[in-house]
Design a protein around this motif. Structure first.
Motif, PDB file in Angstrom:
ATOM      1  N   GLY A 189     -20.437  35.646 -24.518  1.00  0.00           N
ATOM      2  CA  GLY A 189     -19.449  34.733 -23.956  1.00  0.00           C
ATOM      3  C   GLY A 189     -18.036  35.268 -24.058  1.00  0.00           C
ATOM      4  N   MET A 190     -17.696  35.875 -25.191  1.00  0.00           N
ATOM      5  CA  MET A 190     -16.356  36.448 -25.344  1.00  0.00           C
ATOM      6  C   MET A 190     -16.135  37.611 -24.381  1.00  0.00           C
ATOM      7  N   LEU A 191     -17.163  38.417 -24.157  1.00  0.00           N
ATOM      8  CA  LEU A 191     -17.049  39.504 -23.184  1.00  0.00           C
ATOM      9  C   LEU A 191     -16.871  38.946 -21.775  1.00  0.00           C
ATOM     10  N   ALA A 192     -17.617  37.898 -21.440  1.00  0.00           N
ATOM     11  CA  ALA A 192     -17.485  37.276 -20.117  1.00  0.00           C
ATOM     12  C   ALA A 192     -16.106  36.656 -19.938  1.00  0.00           C
ATOM     13  N   ALA A 193     -15.575  36.065 -21.008  1.00  0.00           N
ATOM     14  CA  ALA A 193     -14.238  35.472 -20.930  1.00  0.00           C
ATOM     15  C   ALA A 193     -13.174  36.515 -20.648  1.00  0.00           C
ATOM     16  N   ILE A 241     -27.095  25.988 -21.696  1.00  0.00           N
ATOM     17  CA  ILE A 241     -25.903  26.600 -21.095  1.00  0.00           C
ATOM     18  C   ILE A 241     -25.741  26.158 -19.647  1.00  0.00           C
ATOM     19  N   GLU A 242     -26.841  26.045 -18.921  1.00  0.00           N
ATOM     20  CA  GLU A 242     -26.749  25.570 -17.534  1.00  0.00           C
ATOM     21  C   GLU A 242     -26.184  24.160 -17.471  1.00  0.00           C
ATOM     22  N   ARG A 243     -26.477  23.359 -18.468  1.00  0.00           N
ATOM     23  CA  ARG A 243     -25.996  21.980 -18.470  1.00  0.00           C
ATOM     24  C   ARG A 243     -24.564  21.857 -18.967  1.00  0.00           C
ATOM     25  N   PHE A 244     -24.229  22.586 -20.054  1.00  0.00           N
ATOM     26  CA  PHE A 244     -22.937  22.383 -20.708  1.00  0.00           C
ATOM     27  C   PHE A 244     -21.955  23.544 -20.531  1.00  0.00           C
ATOM     28  N   GLY A 245     -22.429  24.688 -20.036  1.00  0.00           N
ATOM     29  CA  GLY A 245     -21.586  25.870 -20.065  1.00  0.00           C
ATOM     30  C   GLY A 245     -21.524  26.425 -21.481  1.00  0.00           C
ATOM     31  N   LEU A 246     -20.573  27.324 -21.723  1.00  0.00           N
ATOM     32  CA  LEU A 246     -20.376  27.902 -23.045  1.00  0.00           C
ATOM     33  C   LEU A 246     -19.042  27.448 -23.616  1.00  0.00           C
ATOM     34  N   ARG A 247     -19.079  26.993 -24.850  1.00  0.00           N
ATOM     35  CA  ARG A 247     -17.857  26.640 -25.576  1.00  0.00           C
ATOM     36  C   ARG A 247     -17.854  27.458 -26.855  1.00  0.00           C
ATOM     37  N   LEU A 248     -16.909  28.377 -26.947  1.00  0.00           N
ATOM     38  CA  LEU A 248     -16.837  29.301 -28.081  1.00  0.00           C
ATOM     39  C   LEU A 248     -15.656  28.926 -28.951  1.00  0.00           C
ATOM     40  N   THR A 249     -15.937  28.566 -30.200  1.00  0.00           N
ATOM     41  CA  THR A 249     -14.874  28.159 -31.115  1.00  0.00           C
ATOM     42  C   THR A 249     -14.837  29.104 -32.312  1.00  0.00           C
ATOM     43  N   ASP A 250     -13.717  29.028 -33.047  1.00  0.00           N
ATOM     44  CA  ASP A 250     -13.474  29.996 -34.103  1.00  0.00           C
ATOM     45  C   ASP A 250     -12.939  29.293 -35.337  1.00  0.00           C
ATOM     46  N   PHE A 251     -13.083  29.964 -36.486  1.00  0.00           N
ATOM     47  CA  PHE A 251     -12.604  29.419 -37.763  1.00  0.00           C
ATOM     48  C   PHE A 251     -11.105  29.190 -37.762  1.00  0.00           C
ATOM     49  N   ASP A 252     -10.358  29.895 -36.901  1.00  0.00           N
ATOM     50  CA  ASP A 252      -8.901  29.749 -36.869  1.00  0.00           C
ATOM     51  C   ASP A 252      -8.426  28.738 -35.837  1.00  0.00           C
ATOM     52  N   ALA A 267      -9.284  28.681 -32.554  1.00  0.00           N
ATOM     53  CA  ALA A 267      -9.334  29.173 -31.174  1.00  0.00           C
ATOM     54  C   ALA A 267     -10.543  28.574 -30.445  1.00  0.00           C
ATOM     55  N   GLU A 268     -10.390  28.381 -29.139  1.00  0.00           N
ATOM     56  CA  GLU A 268     -11.477  27.818 -28.341  1.00  0.00           C
ATOM     57  C   GLU A 268     -11.466  28.434 -26.951  1.00  0.00           C
ATOM     58  N   THR A 269     -12.635  28.810 -26.464  1.00  0.00           N
ATOM     59  CA  THR A 269     -12.796  29.386 -25.133  1.00  0.00           C
ATOM     60  C   THR A 269     -13.924  28.650 -24.428  1.00  0.00           C
ATOM     61  N   LYS A 270     -13.673  28.204 -23.208  1.00  0.00           N
ATOM     62  CA  LYS A 270     -14.695  27.503 -22.440  1.00  0.00           C
ATOM     63  C   LYS A 270     -15.033  28.300 -21.183  1.00  0.00           C
ATOM     64  N   LEU A 271     -16.326  28.406 -20.892  1.00  0.00           N
ATOM     65  CA  LEU A 271     -16.782  29.087 -19.697  1.00  0.00           C
ATOM     66  C   LEU A 271     -17.819  28.228 -18.990  1.00  0.00           C
ATOM     67  N   ASN A 307     -20.446  35.266 -39.185  1.00  0.00           N
ATOM     68  CA  ASN A 307     -21.513  34.312 -38.911  1.00  0.00           C
ATOM     69  C   ASN A 307     -21.170  33.513 -37.661  1.00  0.00           C
ATOM     70  N   VAL A 308     -22.182  33.134 -36.922  1.00  0.00           N
ATOM     71  CA  VAL A 308     -22.009  32.219 -35.791  1.00  0.00           C
ATOM     72  C   VAL A 308     -23.031  31.102 -35.947  1.00  0.00           C
ATOM     73  N   VAL A 309     -22.571  29.873 -35.793  1.00  0.00           N
ATOM     74  CA  VAL A 309     -23.443  28.709 -35.911  1.00  0.00           C
ATOM     75  C   VAL A 309     -23.604  28.075 -34.540  1.00  0.00           C
ATOM     76  N   ALA A 310     -24.850  27.850 -34.122  1.00  0.00           N
ATOM     77  CA  ALA A 310     -25.127  27.132 -32.878  1.00  0.00           C
ATOM     78  C   ALA A 310     -24.955  25.645 -33.144  1.00  0.00           C
ATOM     79  N   MET A 311     -23.936  25.055 -32.523  1.00  0.00           N
ATOM     80  CA  MET A 311     -23.583  23.668 -32.797  1.00  0.00           C
ATOM     81  C   MET A 311     -24.216  22.677 -31.827  1.00  0.00           C
ATOM     82  N   GLY A 312     -24.883  23.191 -30.783  1.00  0.00           N
ATOM     83  CA  GLY A 312     -25.464  22.316 -29.767  1.00  0.00           C
ATOM     84  C   GLY A 312     -24.524  22.093 -28.600  1.00  0.00           C
ATOM     85  N   GLU A 313     -25.095  21.688 -27.464  1.00  0.00           N
ATOM     86  CA  GLU A 313     -24.337  21.404 -26.235  1.00  0.00           C
ATOM     87  C   GLU A 313     -23.486  22.601 -25.804  1.00  0.00           C
ATOM     88  N   GLY A 314     -24.030  23.801 -25.970  1.00  0.00           N
ATOM     89  CA  GLY A 314     -23.363  25.006 -25.507  1.00  0.00           C
ATOM     90  C   GLY A 314     -22.250  25.522 -26.397  1.00  0.00           C
TER      91      GLY A 314
END
Length: 335
Positions: free
Chosen positions: A21-25, A42-53, A55-59, A135-142
């Motif tokens: 997702g970060m590469l696509a962004a 992902i087809e339903r919600f898209g990708l939402r990438l969040t960070d410990f600091d 930051a948030e990226t939506k695709l 670490n990356v945690v899958a939080m659900g809903e993309g």
């Protein structure tokens, strides 16, 4: 990157979806080989990438190609392998069948044995080892949440693949000692099992001196094995691996001051092994503690604590009841 061919993420779970997702962004062409559940999410919600600091990226779902069919490797320029270690041989066979001969294969997996398997099955293709420190945690809903800090390290090559893959928010660096880096990460990853057995967030666990002492004792066993085998672990942080047991045993105030300068950890960060136990999946214990134990047997080094931890994880895997919330004393077998 000198090519418009896509970057294909093989086995896009939490790490794969975040990295892809970060590469696509950053406007790279990205395709994700995913399980049906992840594809639907992902087809339903898209990708939402969040960070410990924060930051948030939506695709939107259209920003990445999604497929369950390994035939998607057919046009890959780079393949990022993010499957569990037990699945490496299977995905290697899929890559061998479908990917172009000149595709670069980068292993972003835990453990130290995956590149050997990829090389064995990929018939002369260029295979690079990599190390993901966070670490990356899958939080659900993309949503995929990066909960700890660090840059991805990739074995140095003449094409400078690490630099070609590095984008804003996802730094990748080349290393001439990727084997040492992988062993250094494996020694740190020994804590994954303790996190899973404790059912505690990583930050809360590291805030407890009893837990840190347990981690330090297990790490000391691992470092003794590496020394006997003539392996020098390297660190992706300013702290050398051989210093870690001493650091972990320090009083809370001193330890927290040092940790805060070298690593950022989200208060809710969890290990991948904790996620596996939570979801009733087989863990990678055989490729972490198991790899050290195999090396210990070859070099006649005793690792009783590590063997007990493996036995406890296997017991929980068999029971299917999830993280058991053990105390340090229970793990040591003295409670």
């Amino acid at each position: 990157m000198g090519t418009d061919r896509p970057i294909v993420v093989a086995g896009a779970g939490a790490i794969g979806c975040f990295v892809g997702g970060m590469l696509a962004a950053a406007d790279r062409r990205v395709a994700l080989l995913v399980r049906p559940r992840v594809k639907t999410e992902i087809e339903r919600f898209g990708l939402r990438l969040t960070d410990f600091d924060g930051a948030e990226t939506k695709l939107g779902a259209g920003r990445v190609a999604l497929s369950e069919d390994p035939a998607m490797f057919h046009s890959a320029g780079i393949v990022l392998v993010t499957v569990k270690s037990a699945d490496t041989a299977d995905v290697a066979d899929q890559i061998a069948q479908h990917a172009p001969q000149d595709a670069v294969i980068v292993s972003l997996q835990n453990g130290v044995g995956n590149v050997a398997i990829l090389n064995e099955r990929l018939g002369g293709r260029r295979v690079l080892a990599g190390m993901v420190p966070f670490n990356v945690v899958a939080m659900g809903e993309g949503r995929f949440h990066r909960s700890t800090s660090g840059d991805i390290i990739v074995g140095e090559d003449v094409e400078n693949t690490a630099a070609a893959l590095s984008v804003s928010g996802l730094t990748m660096r080349g290393s001439r000692d990727i084997t040492g880096v992988q062993w250094g990460k494996l020694i740190i990853n020994l804590n994954n099992a303790l996190s899973a057995l404790s059912d505690m967030p990583l930050a809360a666990q590291l805030a407890s001196r009893d837990w840190r002492r347990l981690f330090a004792d297990q790490m000391a066993e691992g470092l003794a094995v590496l020394k006997a085998a003539g392996i020098t672990p390297a660190s992706a942080t300013p702290i050398p691996p051989n210093w870690m047991p001493t650091l972990l045993r320090l009083p809370d105030m001193v330890f927290n001051a040092i940790l805060g300068r070298t690593m950022k950890i989200d208060p809710q960060a969890r290990s991948s092994m904790w996620q596996d136990l939570k979801q009733g999946r087989k863990t990678e214990i055989d490729y972490l503690q198991g790899a050290v134990i195999a090396l210990a047997e070859q070099n006649n080094v005793n690792v009783p604590l590590m063997r007990r931890i493996v036995a406890l994880i296997k017991e929980v895997e068999t029971s299917g009841k999830g993280p058991p919330r053990l105390s340090p004393q229970q793990i040591r077998g003295v409670a």
